[in-house]
Design a protein around this motif. Sequence first.
Motif, short mmCIF file in Angstrom:
data_model
loop_
_atom_site.label_atom_id
_atom_site.label_comp_id
_atom_site.label_asym_id
_atom_site.label_seq_id
_atom_site.Cartn_x
_atom_site.Cartn_y
_atom_site.Cartn_z
N LYS A 148 26.54 33.88 42.92
CA LYS A 148 26.74 34.97 42.82
C LYS A 148 25.93 35.91 41.76
O LYS A 148 25.34 36.77 41.99
N GLY A 149 26.04 35.18 40.67
CA GLY A 149 25.12 35.81 39.27
C GLY A 149 23.71 36.02 39.77
O GLY A 149 23.16 37.21 39.19
N ALA A 151 22.32 36.03 42.87
CA ALA A 151 22.29 36.82 43.93
C ALA A 151 22.21 38.60 43.58
O ALA A 151 21.64 39.27 43.79
N ASN A 152 23.43 38.77 42.70
CA ASN A 152 23.69 40.24 42.08
C ASN A 152 22.62 40.50 41.17
O ASN A 152 22.69 41.67 40.77
N GLY A 153 21.69 39.78 40.60
CA GLY A 153 20.72 40.01 39.58
C GLY A 153 21.67 40.15 38.04
O GLY A 153 21.06 40.67 37.23
N ASP A 154 22.68 39.79 37.86
CA ASP A 154 23.36 39.52 36.57
C ASP A 154 22.72 38.66 35.60
O ASP A 154 22.57 38.87 34.41
#
Length: 281
Positions: A148-149, A151-154
């Motif tokens: 998720k991180g 993919a989200n750019g976090d």
Amino acid sequence: MKTVRIIGVPEHFNLPWHMAIEEGAFEERGIDLQWTDIPEGTGRMCQMLADEETDLAIILTEGLIKSISEGNKSKIIQEYIASPLLWGIHVAADSHFKTISELANAKAAISRFGSGSHLMAYVNAQNEGWNTENLQFEIINNLEGAKKGLANGDADYFMWEHFTTKPIVDAGLFRRLGDCPTPWPCFVIAATTNFIEKNDSVLKHILEVINDYTTEFKQIPSIDRTLSNRYEQQLEDIKKWLSITKWSQNQINLNTYEKVIDTLLELNLINERLPHHKALH
């Protein structure tokens, strides 16, 4: 029956433990060995040892030594994997980063501070000649959090064991830019000092059982297929992993220990040299 709690990552390295438990090898010695998977990895396991939520852990060498230097009342009772861990350096599939050198000022996803993904980001930065003071981190807890991180750019990149993340690369979620092997044997068996002091004979039995299993592990018929099915890995990947992985039945040697200490000191990850007698049983 003596109940003993043990923790480790849900990865192929630990299959010998599960086989020994499932085949009743510890029960034959009067030991109820209760295994718990910890997908968050070494940082979380260090905390559990410190809080005495477990008795034993199969844990990354550098992470545990750093934690002991910070007051964790645990010790290395034996080396478990004698070969280095191959850390894949991953970005999101659609990331604009194409080479490791481009990550110099990028943000690393880590499971938590003190984890392998955190410490190896420093080792990789040192290898690349970057200023380690510029490293930035985003805590993502585990592999699912990393998906998720990124993919989200976090976060921009994520370091995790090469073969564990290979299915995610194959599925087109991650792109691997390269690998960074640990400069030392990667996994050790750790125990809390409290457990060691009260359970000397139990500890000897546990080590005898697991060392019997790891000595013969690679010779088990079709072990590559068993690993492939159980851990949902491609057979050719498992064969490659088996060829570069060596289990140990001995205590970690002092030269290896000093190399870890030297590196942690050089990277300013520990404040002072930890004498080996404080870390090794």
